[in-house]
Design a protein around this motif. Structure first.
Motif, mmCIF file in Angstrom:
data_model
loop_
_atom_site.group_PDB
_atom_site.id
_atom_site.type_symbol
_atom_site.label_atom_id
_atom_site.label_comp_id
_atom_site.label_asym_id
_atom_site.label_seq_id
_atom_site.Cartn_x
_atom_site.Cartn_y
_atom_site.Cartn_z
ATOM 1 N N PRO A 221 -11.049 88.826 -14.329
ATOM 2 C CA PRO A 221 -9.762 88.157 -14.168
ATOM 3 C C PRO A 221 -9.862 86.770 -13.542
ATOM 4 O O PRO A 221 -10.579 86.566 -12.569
ATOM 5 C CB PRO A 221 -8.982 89.103 -13.252
ATOM 6 N N TRP A 222 -9.118 85.831 -14.142
ATOM 7 C CA TRP A 222 -9.012 84.462 -13.632
ATOM 8 C C TRP A 222 -7.540 84.126 -13.532
ATOM 9 O O TRP A 222 -6.730 84.607 -14.317
ATOM 10 C CB TRP A 222 -9.720 83.489 -14.576
ATOM 11 N N VAL A 223 -7.185 83.292 -12.558
ATOM 12 C CA VAL A 223 -5.785 82.946 -12.336
ATOM 13 C C VAL A 223 -5.593 81.441 -12.509
ATOM 14 O O VAL A 223 -6.479 80.654 -12.202
ATOM 15 C CB VAL A 223 -5.313 83.419 -10.936
ATOM 16 N N THR A 224 -4.434 81.070 -13.040
ATOM 17 C CA THR A 224 -4.091 79.659 -13.210
ATOM 18 C C THR A 224 -3.350 79.181 -11.965
ATOM 19 O O THR A 224 -2.872 79.994 -11.167
ATOM 20 C CB THR A 224 -3.180 79.455 -14.436
ATOM 21 N N PRO A 225 -3.201 77.872 -11.789
ATOM 22 C CA PRO A 225 -2.426 77.367 -10.642
ATOM 23 C C PRO A 225 -0.982 77.885 -10.622
ATOM 24 O O PRO A 225 -0.383 78.006 -9.555
ATOM 25 C CB PRO A 225 -2.458 75.852 -10.837
ATOM 26 N N TYR B 288 -5.436 86.103 -16.379
ATOM 27 C CA TYR B 288 -5.957 86.206 -17.742
ATOM 28 C C TYR B 288 -7.413 86.632 -17.731
ATOM 29 O O TYR B 288 -8.170 86.301 -16.818
ATOM 30 C CB TYR B 288 -5.855 84.839 -18.450
ATOM 31 N N GLU B 289 -7.806 87.348 -18.770
ATOM 32 C CA GLU B 289 -9.215 87.635 -19.026
ATOM 33 C C GLU B 289 -9.893 86.304 -19.319
ATOM 34 O O GLU B 289 -9.362 85.472 -20.056
ATOM 35 C CB GLU B 289 -9.347 88.586 -20.216
ATOM 36 N N ILE C 257 -8.429 83.153 -21.756
ATOM 37 C CA ILE C 257 -7.875 81.899 -21.252
ATOM 38 C C ILE C 257 -8.761 80.722 -21.671
ATOM 39 O O ILE C 257 -8.257 79.632 -21.972
ATOM 40 C CB ILE C 257 -7.619 81.933 -19.722
ATOM 41 N N ASP C 258 -10.071 80.934 -21.739
ATOM 42 C CA ASP C 258 -10.959 79.865 -22.235
ATOM 43 C C ASP C 258 -10.607 79.501 -23.677
ATOM 44 O O ASP C 258 -10.508 78.314 -24.016
ATOM 45 C CB ASP C 258 -12.428 80.292 -22.165
ATOM 46 N N ASP D 216 -1.315 75.602 -20.082
ATOM 47 C CA ASP D 216 -1.129 76.890 -19.423
ATOM 48 C C ASP D 216 -0.202 77.706 -20.322
ATOM 49 O O ASP D 216 0.873 77.224 -20.691
ATOM 50 C CB ASP D 216 -0.478 76.657 -18.056
ATOM 51 N N PRO D 217 -0.580 78.929 -20.704
ATOM 52 C CA PRO D 217 0.265 79.727 -21.592
ATOM 53 C C PRO D 217 1.648 80.016 -21.004
ATOM 54 O O PRO D 217 2.610 80.180 -21.740
ATOM 55 C CB PRO D 217 -0.507 81.035 -21.775
ATOM 56 N N GLN D 218 1.741 80.061 -19.702
ATOM 57 C CA GLN D 218 2.985 80.408 -19.031
ATOM 58 C C GLN D 218 3.918 79.200 -18.891
ATOM 59 O O GLN D 218 5.116 79.318 -19.108
ATOM 60 C CB GLN D 218 2.650 80.975 -17.649
ATOM 61 N N THR D 219 3.370 78.043 -18.523
ATOM 62 C CA THR D 219 4.208 76.876 -18.220
ATOM 63 C C THR D 219 4.172 75.799 -19.295
ATOM 64 O O THR D 219 5.002 74.897 -19.278
ATOM 65 C CB THR D 219 3.758 76.225 -16.909
ATOM 66 N N GLU D 220 3.174 75.868 -20.165
ATOM 67 C CA GLU D 220 2.929 74.865 -21.209
ATOM 68 C C GLU D 220 2.551 73.498 -20.635
ATOM 69 O O GLU D 220 2.561 72.495 -21.344
ATOM 70 C CB GLU D 220 4.126 74.751 -22.162
ATOM 71 N N ARG D 221 2.179 73.447 -19.363
ATOM 72 C CA ARG D 221 1.673 72.214 -18.758
ATOM 73 C C ARG D 221 0.183 72.096 -19.053
ATOM 74 O O ARG D 221 -0.498 73.095 -19.285
ATOM 75 C CB ARG D 221 1.892 72.221 -17.243
ATOM 76 N N ALA D 222 -0.331 70.869 -18.992
ATOM 77 C CA ALA D 222 -1.757 70.641 -19.230
ATOM 78 C C ALA D 222 -2.593 71.516 -18.293
ATOM 79 O O ALA D 222 -2.260 71.680 -17.118
ATOM 80 C CB ALA D 222 -2.095 69.171 -19.022
ATOM 81 N N LEU D 223 -3.662 72.085 -18.832
ATOM 82 C CA LEU D 223 -4.538 72.968 -18.067
ATOM 83 C C LEU D 223 -5.964 72.782 -18.554
ATOM 84 O O LEU D 223 -6.208 72.707 -19.763
ATOM 85 C CB LEU D 223 -4.118 74.435 -18.252
ATOM 86 N N SER D 224 -6.910 72.703 -17.610
ATOM 87 C CA SER D 224 -8.331 72.623 -17.962
ATOM 88 C C SER D 224 -9.049 73.818 -17.354
ATOM 89 O O SER D 224 -8.526 74.472 -16.446
ATOM 90 C CB SER D 224 -8.952 71.318 -17.451
ATOM 91 N N LYS D 225 -10.234 74.084 -17.837
ATOM 92 C CA LYS D 225 -11.020 75.211 -17.312
ATOM 93 C C LYS D 225 -11.344 75.022 -15.838
ATOM 94 O O LYS D 225 -11.484 75.992 -15.104
ATOM 95 C CB LYS D 225 -12.300 75.386 -18.129
ATOM 96 N N GLU D 226 -11.436 73.777 -15.397
ATOM 97 C CA GLU D 226 -11.735 73.484 -13.992
ATOM 98 C C GLU D 226 -10.571 73.882 -13.072
ATOM 99 O O GLU D 226 -10.751 74.045 -11.872
ATOM 100 C CB GLU D 226 -12.057 72.001 -13.802
#
Length: 79
Positions: free
Chosen positions: A16-20, A25-26, A30-31, A40-50
């Motif tokens: 499990p990994w968590v977004t800000p 997500y597995e 999420i990768d 981000d699938p939840q917010t649709e804001r830009a998201l990077s693996k970092e």
């Protein structure tokens, strides 16, 4: 550790990994999502693996016995 369900695949997370934003997500799901969408699938804001944070169990934490998790035990613990 608690079982978290992937917000993309719907199955329990083995890694499990968590977004800000707090979505769990597995890692492989999420990768793949970030590679395809960059958001981000939840917010649709830009998201990077970092931006992702690996969820880990604190050392020495043991699960509570089942009787401690009964409704009556939970009510007693919050009084």
């Amino acid at each position: 550790m608690a079982t978290f369900v992937c917000g993309i695949g719907g199955a329990p997370c083995g890694d499990p990994w968590v977004t800000p934003a707090g979505g769990v997500y597995e890692k492989k799901n999420i990768d793949r999502w970030i590679n395809e969408h960059g958001t981000d699938p939840q917010t649709e804001r830009a998201l990077s693996k970092e931006d992702l944070i690996k969820m880990v169990q604190a050392p020495g934490v043991r699960p509570q016995p089942p009787q401690s998790m009964s409704i009556s035990s939970i009510i007693k613990s919050i009084r």
